[in-house]
Write a protein that holds these residues in place. Structure first.
Motif, PDB file in Angstrom:
ATOM      1  N   ARG A  44       0.308 -13.826  70.933  1.00 22.11           N
ATOM      2  CA  ARG A  44       0.614 -14.902  70.307  1.00 22.11           C
ATOM      3  C   ARG A  44       0.332 -14.241  68.641  1.00 22.11           C
ATOM      4  O   ARG A  44      -0.653 -13.931  68.447  1.00 22.11           O
ATOM      5  CB  ARG A  44       0.025 -16.297  70.541  1.00 22.11           C
ATOM      6  CG  ARG A  44       0.799 -17.348  69.662  1.00 22.11           C
ATOM      7  CD  ARG A  44      -0.024 -18.449  69.833  1.00 22.11           C
ATOM      8  NE  ARG A  44      -0.231 -18.917  71.463  1.00 22.11           N
ATOM      9  CZ  ARG A  44      -1.011 -19.062  72.145  1.00 22.11           C
ATOM     10  NH1 ARG A  44      -2.414 -18.575  71.466  1.00 22.11           N
ATOM     11  NH2 ARG A  44      -1.114 -19.345  73.426  1.00 22.11           N
ATOM     12  N   THR A  52       7.590 -21.109  54.026  1.00 21.53           N
ATOM     13  CA  THR A  52       8.417 -20.647  55.464  1.00 21.53           C
ATOM     14  C   THR A  52       9.746 -21.526  55.571  1.00 21.53           C
ATOM     15  O   THR A  52      10.587 -21.022  56.474  1.00 21.53           O
ATOM     16  CB  THR A  52       7.518 -20.950  56.799  1.00 21.53           C
ATOM     17  OG1 THR A  52       7.077 -22.249  56.594  1.00 21.53           O
ATOM     18  CG2 THR A  52       6.293 -20.363  56.695  1.00 21.53           C
ATOM     19  N   LEU A  55      13.143 -19.644  55.552  1.00 23.01           N
ATOM     20  CA  LEU A  55      13.328 -18.465  56.570  1.00 23.01           C
ATOM     21  C   LEU A  55      14.399 -18.941  57.661  1.00 23.01           C
ATOM     22  O   LEU A  55      14.793 -19.946  58.153  1.00 23.01           O
ATOM     23  CB  LEU A  55      11.891 -18.258  57.527  1.00 23.01           C
ATOM     24  CG  LEU A  55      10.832 -17.571  56.494  1.00 23.01           C
ATOM     25  CD1 LEU A  55       9.563 -17.678  57.628  1.00 23.01           C
ATOM     26  CD2 LEU A  55      10.973 -16.693  55.787  1.00 23.01           C
ATOM     27  N   TRP A  57      16.638 -16.729  60.870  1.00 20.88           N
ATOM     28  CA  TRP A  57      16.519 -15.747  61.851  1.00 20.88           C
ATOM     29  C   TRP A  57      17.235 -14.442  61.318  1.00 20.88           C
ATOM     30  O   TRP A  57      16.570 -13.295  61.524  1.00 20.88           O
ATOM     31  CB  TRP A  57      17.084 -16.070  63.366  1.00 20.88           C
ATOM     32  CG  TRP A  57      17.376 -14.906  64.205  1.00 20.88           C
ATOM     33  CD1 TRP A  57      18.273 -14.360  64.745  1.00 20.88           C
ATOM     34  CD2 TRP A  57      16.235 -13.980  64.719  1.00 20.88           C
ATOM     35  NE1 TRP A  57      18.035 -13.314  65.452  1.00 20.88           N
ATOM     36  CE2 TRP A  57      16.680 -13.061  65.567  1.00 20.88           C
ATOM     37  CE3 TRP A  57      14.568 -14.031  64.459  1.00 20.88           C
ATOM     38  CZ2 TRP A  57      15.862 -12.036  66.115  1.00 20.88           C
ATOM     39  CZ3 TRP A  57      14.004 -13.195  64.827  1.00 20.88           C
ATOM     40  CH2 TRP A  57      14.540 -12.216  65.702  1.00 20.88           C
ATOM     41  N   VAL A  60      14.406 -12.730  58.898  1.00 20.45           N
ATOM     42  CA  VAL A  60      13.316 -12.235  59.598  1.00 20.45           C
ATOM     43  C   VAL A  60      13.581 -11.512  60.674  1.00 20.45           C
ATOM     44  O   VAL A  60      12.429 -10.714  60.963  1.00 20.45           O
ATOM     45  CB  VAL A  60      12.322 -13.709  59.865  1.00 20.45           C
ATOM     46  CG1 VAL A  60      12.010 -14.338  58.820  1.00 20.45           C
ATOM     47  CG2 VAL A  60      12.832 -14.134  61.092  1.00 20.45           C
ATOM     48  N   LYS A  61      14.569 -11.307  61.009  1.00 19.11           N
ATOM     49  CA  LYS A  61      14.887 -10.245  62.037  1.00 19.11           C
ATOM     50  C   LYS A  61      14.306  -8.949  62.097  1.00 19.11           C
ATOM     51  O   LYS A  61      13.672  -8.241  62.725  1.00 19.11           O
ATOM     52  CB  LYS A  61      16.473 -10.376  62.521  1.00 19.11           C
ATOM     53  CG  LYS A  61      16.717  -9.482  63.829  1.00 19.11           C
ATOM     54  CD  LYS A  61      18.137  -9.561  64.148  1.00 19.11           C
ATOM     55  CE  LYS A  61      18.334  -8.733  65.552  1.00 19.11           C
ATOM     56  NZ  LYS A  61      19.736  -8.695  65.888  1.00 19.11           N
ATOM     57  N   VAL A  64      10.547  -9.065  62.442  1.00 20.79           N
ATOM     58  CA  VAL A  64      10.094  -9.552  63.746  1.00 20.79           C
ATOM     59  C   VAL A  64      10.264  -8.278  64.787  1.00 20.79           C
ATOM     60  O   VAL A  64       9.553  -7.992  65.456  1.00 20.79           O
ATOM     61  CB  VAL A  64      10.728 -10.798  64.293  1.00 20.79           C
ATOM     62  CG1 VAL A  64      10.745 -10.965  65.722  1.00 20.79           C
ATOM     63  CG2 VAL A  64      10.460 -12.040  63.472  1.00 20.79           C
ATOM     64  N   GLU A  68       7.774  -6.101  67.054  1.00 20.63           N
ATOM     65  CA  GLU A  68       8.141  -6.000  68.427  1.00 20.63           C
ATOM     66  C   GLU A  68       7.874  -4.412  68.826  1.00 20.63           C
ATOM     67  O   GLU A  68       7.408  -4.022  69.737  1.00 20.63           O
ATOM     68  CB  GLU A  68       9.419  -6.480  68.767  1.00 20.63           C
ATOM     69  CG  GLU A  68       9.256  -7.964  68.725  1.00 20.63           C
ATOM     70  CD  GLU A  68      10.597  -8.715  68.925  1.00 20.63           C
ATOM     71  OE1 GLU A  68      11.703  -8.152  69.139  1.00 20.63           O
ATOM     72  OE2 GLU A  68      10.772  -9.990  68.991  1.00 20.63           O
ATOM     73  N   SER A  80       4.857 -12.501  70.544  1.00 19.96           N
ATOM     74  CA  SER A  80       5.716 -13.752  70.308  1.00 19.96           C
ATOM     75  C   SER A  80       5.495 -13.953  68.835  1.00 19.96           C
ATOM     76  O   SER A  80       4.314 -14.521  68.418  1.00 19.96           O
ATOM     77  CB  SER A  80       5.413 -14.977  71.050  1.00 19.96           C
ATOM     78  OG  SER A  80       6.132 -16.195  70.772  1.00 19.96           O
ATOM     79  N   VAL A  81       6.246 -13.746  67.764  1.00 22.04           N
ATOM     80  CA  VAL A  81       5.883 -13.906  66.331  1.00 22.04           C
ATOM     81  C   VAL A  81       6.078 -15.315  66.071  1.00 22.04           C
ATOM     82  O   VAL A  81       7.292 -15.837  66.205  1.00 22.04           O
ATOM     83  CB  VAL A  81       6.758 -12.923  65.472  1.00 22.04           C
ATOM     84  CG1 VAL A  81       6.345 -13.043  64.034  1.00 22.04           C
ATOM     85  CG2 VAL A  81       6.436 -11.401  65.929  1.00 22.04           C
ATOM     86  N   ARG A  82       5.153 -16.118  65.452  1.00 26.46           N
ATOM     87  CA  ARG A  82       5.280 -17.296  65.002  1.00 26.46           C
ATOM     88  C   ARG A  82       5.145 -17.272  63.567  1.00 26.46           C
ATOM     89  O   ARG A  82       4.312 -16.748  62.920  1.00 26.46           O
ATOM     90  CB  ARG A  82       4.295 -18.326  65.725  1.00 26.46           C
ATOM     91  CG  ARG A  82       4.350 -18.075  67.249  1.00 26.46           C
ATOM     92  CD  ARG A  82       5.315 -18.795  68.072  1.00 26.46           C
ATOM     93  NE  ARG A  82       5.335 -18.371  69.558  1.00 26.46           N
ATOM     94  CZ  ARG A  82       4.210 -18.930  70.259  1.00 26.46           C
ATOM     95  NH1 ARG A  82       3.572 -19.953  69.930  1.00 26.46           N
ATOM     96  NH2 ARG A  82       4.521 -18.623  71.568  1.00 26.46           N
ATOM     97  N   PHE A  83       5.806 -18.601  62.940  1.00 24.60           N
ATOM     98  CA  PHE A  83       5.356 -18.923  61.487  1.00 24.60           C
ATOM     99  C   PHE A  83       5.024 -20.226  61.134  1.00 24.60           C
ATOM    100  O   PHE A  83       5.785 -21.322  61.072  1.00 24.60           O
ATOM    101  CB  PHE A  83       6.900 -18.488  60.851  1.00 24.60           C
ATOM    102  CG  PHE A  83       7.415 -17.324  60.734  1.00 24.60           C
ATOM    103  CD1 PHE A  83       8.216 -16.808  62.014  1.00 24.60           C
ATOM    104  CD2 PHE A  83       7.365 -16.356  59.829  1.00 24.60           C
ATOM    105  CE1 PHE A  83       8.743 -15.602  62.152  1.00 24.60           C
ATOM    106  CE2 PHE A  83       7.563 -14.990  59.919  1.00 24.60           C
ATOM    107  CZ  PHE A  83       8.455 -14.609  61.017  1.00 24.60           C
ATOM    108  N   PRO A  84       3.783 -20.290  61.483  1.00 32.42           N
ATOM    109  CA  PRO A  84       3.159 -21.687  61.011  1.00 32.42           C
ATOM    110  C   PRO A  84       3.272 -22.299  59.795  1.00 32.42           C
ATOM    111  O   PRO A  84       3.429 -21.440  58.689  1.00 32.42           O
ATOM    112  CB  PRO A  84       1.609 -21.500  61.432  1.00 32.42           C
ATOM    113  CG  PRO A  84       1.457 -20.139  61.437  1.00 32.42           C
ATOM    114  CD  PRO A  84       2.581 -19.506  61.547  1.00 32.42           C
ATOM    115  N   ASP A  85       3.294 -23.670  59.764  1.00 33.55           N
ATOM    116  CA  ASP A  85       3.311 -24.151  58.260  1.00 33.55           C
ATOM    117  C   ASP A  85       2.207 -23.624  57.432  1.00 33.55           C
ATOM    118  O   ASP A  85       1.388 -23.787  57.859  1.00 33.55           O
ATOM    119  CB  ASP A  85       3.563 -25.673  58.462  1.00 33.55           C
ATOM    120  CG  ASP A  85       4.812 -26.186  58.891  1.00 33.55           C
ATOM    121  OD1 ASP A  85       4.893 -27.280  59.626  1.00 33.55           O
ATOM    122  OD2 ASP A  85       5.639 -25.626  58.913  1.00 33.55           O
TER     123      ASP A  85
END
Lengths: 86, 160
Positions: A44, A52, A55, A57, A60-61, A64, A68, A80-85
């Motif tokens: 994670r 954010t 953003l 896809w 940010v592709k 990301v 990867e 698994s790339v996440r973008f939290p608030d």
């Protein structure tokens, strides 16, 4: 299973993120191994950005995908790339 | 968006991708005729989440995993590594991402999902499906069929 130290993964992801188009808004990353529910693990990857909501896809592709590619080169766990608030 | 709706969106995106791939395998391996719809539906139920992921993990890189390379080698292609078509690599990565996210969304309430996360994941799934569908040339269809068989075999060509 090919595993890299979390510290190494964190450093690599930091370098990629700082060098990306989103470098100025990047403020850190947290990498955590996690159970994938199928007998294995994934990573994670929480990227801390100061903004954010804009953003997409498509934008940010590249970032990301670069993460990867770099992680899978040295670690078999999927990042698994996440973008939290913020 | 509430946390519940965000998680629901993530889970739904995963299942959309999962069922799409099962349906594709059915179309490629059972047949496309409407008369075969019932048989396809029964076939699709055989494909499990773990098996599908195991197969797609073998085609996540630029070249196919050595354990399945010969099986995926296009007819008439020479020796050496087997290149994974871009649309397959996209799908493999999207599936791995959605599967990991769905695991957190459905079972891990210590992890938060942002509205941005849900949007990106849904868009990624939709993009992977769109790119997959756009590749309809003979070599692409051949690779899809072989990959469908690999999904059925849970990514492994040997019992051991």
């Amino acid at each position: 299973m090919k595993h890299a130290p979390v510290a190494d993964l964190t450093r690599i992801i930091q370098q990629i993120s700082r060098g990306s188009d989103f470098g100025p808004r990047f403020h850190g990353v947290i990498v955590e191994p996690a159970d994938d529910g199928l007998g294995g693990e994934f990573l994670r990857v929480s990227l801390r950005f100061d903004k954010t909501r804009d953003l997409t896809w498509e934008t940010v592709k590249p970032l990301v995908t670069a993460i990867e590619d770099a992680v899978l080169e040295i670690d078999e766990r999927f990042p698994s790339v996440r973008f939290p608030d913020p | 968006m509430s946390e519940v709706r965000t998680r629901r969106a993530v889970s739904t995106a995963y299942y959309a991708l999962f069922h799409f791939l099962c349906a594709e395998a059915g179309l490629g391996l059972v047949g496309e005729s409407e008369a075969l719809a019932s048989r396809r539906a029964l076939f699709q139920r055989v494909i499990g989440h773990g098996g599908l992921k195991a197969a797609l993990d073998k085609v996540a890189g630029a070249v196919a995993d050595a354990s399945v390379a010969e099986f995926l080698r296009p007819p008439g292609a020479g020796p050496g590594p087997v290149a994974v078509p871009g649309f397959v690599r996209d799908m493999s990565r999207a599936f791995a991402e959605l599967q990991a996210a769905r695991q957190d969304a459905d079972y891990n309430w210590n992890v938060n999902f942002s509205h941005t996360d849900a949007q990106l994941l849904c868009r990624r799934a939709a993009g992977a499906i769109s790119i997959w569908q756009a590749c309809d040339n003979p070599s692409g269809r051949d690779f899809k069929r072989a990959l469908g068989l690999l999904m059925l075999l849970k990514g492994r060509l040997r019992a051991d």
